[in-house]
Design an enzyme around this catalytic site. Structure first.
Site, PDB file in Angstrom:
ATOM      1  N   ARG A  58       0.797  -1.223   0.000  1.00  0.00           N
ATOM      2  CA  ARG A  58       0.000   0.000   0.000  1.00  0.00           C
ATOM      3  C   ARG A  58       0.834   1.279   0.000  1.00  0.00           C
ATOM      4  O   ARG A  58       0.575   2.199  -0.777  1.00  0.00           O
ATOM      5  CB  ARG A  58      -0.948   0.026   1.214  1.00  0.00           C
ATOM      6  N   THR A  59       1.811   1.361   0.862  1.00  0.00           N
ATOM      7  CA  THR A  59       2.547   2.624   0.967  1.00  0.00           C
ATOM      8  C   THR A  59       3.291   2.899  -0.344  1.00  0.00           C
ATOM      9  O   THR A  59       3.197   3.988  -0.911  1.00  0.00           O
ATOM     10  CB  THR A  59       3.523   2.570   2.159  1.00  0.00           C
ATOM     11  N   LYS A  86      25.493  -5.361  -3.307  1.00  0.00           N
ATOM     12  CA  LYS A  86      26.961  -5.469  -3.353  1.00  0.00           C
ATOM     13  C   LYS A  86      27.587  -4.841  -2.117  1.00  0.00           C
ATOM     14  O   LYS A  86      28.808  -4.785  -1.994  1.00  0.00           O
ATOM     15  CB  LYS A  86      27.505  -4.758  -4.589  1.00  0.00           C
ATOM     16  N   ARG A 107      11.491   3.515   2.851  1.00  0.00           N
ATOM     17  CA  ARG A 107      11.168   2.641   3.996  1.00  0.00           C
ATOM     18  C   ARG A 107      12.400   1.825   4.308  1.00  0.00           C
ATOM     19  O   ARG A 107      13.083   1.333   3.406  1.00  0.00           O
ATOM     20  CB  ARG A 107       9.998   1.722   3.654  1.00  0.00           C
ATOM     21  N   HIS A 135       5.822   6.191  11.077  1.00  0.00           N
ATOM     22  CA  HIS A 135       5.205   5.957   9.764  1.00  0.00           C
ATOM     23  C   HIS A 135       4.231   7.116   9.540  1.00  0.00           C
ATOM     24  O   HIS A 135       3.010   6.946   9.595  1.00  0.00           O
ATOM     25  CB  HIS A 135       4.494   4.610   9.767  1.00  0.00           C
TER      26      HIS A 135
HETATM   27  C1  NCD Z   1       2.186  -1.094   8.015  1.00  0.00           C
HETATM   28  C2  NCD Z   1       3.683  -0.890   8.141  1.00  0.00           C
HETATM   29  O1  NCD Z   1       4.431  -1.161   7.200  1.00  0.00           O
HETATM   30  O2  NCD Z   1       4.055  -0.391   9.187  1.00  0.00           O
HETATM   31  N1  NCD Z   1       1.764  -1.301   6.703  1.00  0.00           N
HETATM   32  C3  NCD Z   1       1.401  -0.214   5.965  1.00  0.00           C
HETATM   33  O3  NCD Z   1       2.211   0.635   5.679  1.00  0.00           O
HETATM   34  N2  NCD Z   1       0.120  -0.093   5.617  1.00  0.00           N
HETATM   35  C4  NCD Z   1       1.623  -2.085   8.954  1.00  0.00           C
HETATM   36  C5  NCD Z   1       2.204  -3.472   9.017  1.00  0.00           C
HETATM   37  O4  NCD Z   1       3.104  -3.857   8.285  1.00  0.00           O
HETATM   38  O5  NCD Z   1       1.673  -4.216   9.852  1.00  0.00           O
END
Ligand code: NCD
Length: 310
Positions: A58-59, A86, A107, A135
């Site tokens: 999703r993100t 590498k 991320r 987040h």
């Molecule tokens: C979350 C995350 O990556 O922190 N996912 C997201 O971004 N929707 C939640 C998760 O991984 O449980």
């Protein structure tokens, strides 16, 4: 509408933004939803880089979709297929992305990685999750969803169910709620998944009161929002600890009979804590929440990048 406070900024934590900043963001996202045909290609001369060192559906994809809808081009690092394999450092990788793009959505499994990237790069960094720390865009999306579905964020009763210890979505949502005036915030989790003491202390500093409970049954019928999370298996330092809490909570259709009017949110992905039979209930709001990720992240990209000078 002034977006000057967003312009050119890093988005590392929701704590760096005021309630007014958030309200501006939500108003812009509302506008994108209200008039989809009138969306200006404000990023048509921009390139957005995505760099996800941890899995994401999703993100990553909602940021990509949001960027494309605003006319930007998107380059994706795909760490597994890059020189990261590498042994290239995060420092050098970020310098390269800075050379090729105008903004980086990143991320990373390490807490503080987004901060490091922001110190290395002069272009804006959006933190798409750093370890169990922050987040911010998810918390903004969660608050935006609550506002759209419940009409407000203030004065509501919240139950946050699941992994308060390792889920960055929980910490970030609590930080976001600390800018509002919730009527009550219940943290429902088994012993091993309670909020870390340093986070609890931070929240107390913000005057956000929380109450810890073991079982959701204790608050069903007394809350307006149920926010679920999966157990963050990958963050447990000890697999035995995970085994102890695994499967310790679950919501299904029958559980929600007593939940009178509450909406159910979940950042997803869901594991077995949220039964599929909940999907057909009017209270199931998590798919809508995921869909709203596109307009919310359009608003975020437009606010940060749409008006910065090249
Ligand atoms: C979350 C995350 O990556 O922190 N996912 C997201 O971004 N929707 C939640 C998760 O991984 O449980």
């Amino acid at each position: 509408m002034s977006r000057d406070h967003w312009s050119g900024k890093d988005v590392l934590s929701i704590l760096d933004f005021s309630r007014q900043d958030l309200e501006q963001l939500f108003a812009l996202a509302d506008e994108f939803i209200r008039r989809p045909g009138a969306v200006e290609k404000s990023l048509s001369d921009r390139i957005v880089a995505t760099a996800f060192f941890e899995p994401s559906t999703r993100t990553r994809l909602s940021f990509t979709t949001a960027a494309l809808k605003l006319g930007a081009k998107v380059v994706d690092l795909s760490p597994d297929a890059s020189s990261v394999m590498k042994g290239e450092s995060l420092h050098d990788t970020i310098l390269m992305l800075e050379a090729y793009s105008d903004l980086i959505v990143m991320r990373h499994p390490s807490e503080g990685a987004a901060l490091l990237a922001s110190e290395v790069a002069k272009i804006p960094i959006i933190n798409g999750g750093d370890g169990s720390q922050h987040h911010p865009s998810q918390a903004m999306l969660d608050l935006f969803t609550i506002k759209r579905l419940k009409g407000r964020i203030d004065g509501l009763r919240y139950a946050i169910l699941g992994d308060a210890r390792y889920a960055r979505t929980v910490t970030s949502l609590l930080y976001g709620l600390s800018k509002y005036r919730p009527a009550s915030v219940y943290l429902v989790s088994p012993e091993g998944l309670r909020l870390r003491s340093e986070i609890k202390a931070t929240l107390e500093g913000f005057n956000l009161e929380t109450q810890e409970l073991d079982k959701i049954d204790d608050v069903l019928g007394k809350v307006d929002v149920i926010y679920m999370t999966r157990i963050q298996k990958e963050r447990f330092p000890d697999v035995n600890e995970y085994e102890r809490v695994k499967g310790s909570y679950r919501i299904d259709k029958a559980t929600l009979v007593k939940a009178k009017g509450a909406i159910v949110l979940h950042p997803l992905p869901r594991m077995n804590e949220l039964a599929y039979d909940v999907d057909s209930l009017p209270s199931a709001a998590y798919m809508e929440q995921a869909r709203l990720g596109v307009p919310l992240r359009m608003a975020l990209l437009d606010s940060v990048l749409g008006r910065t000078k090249k």
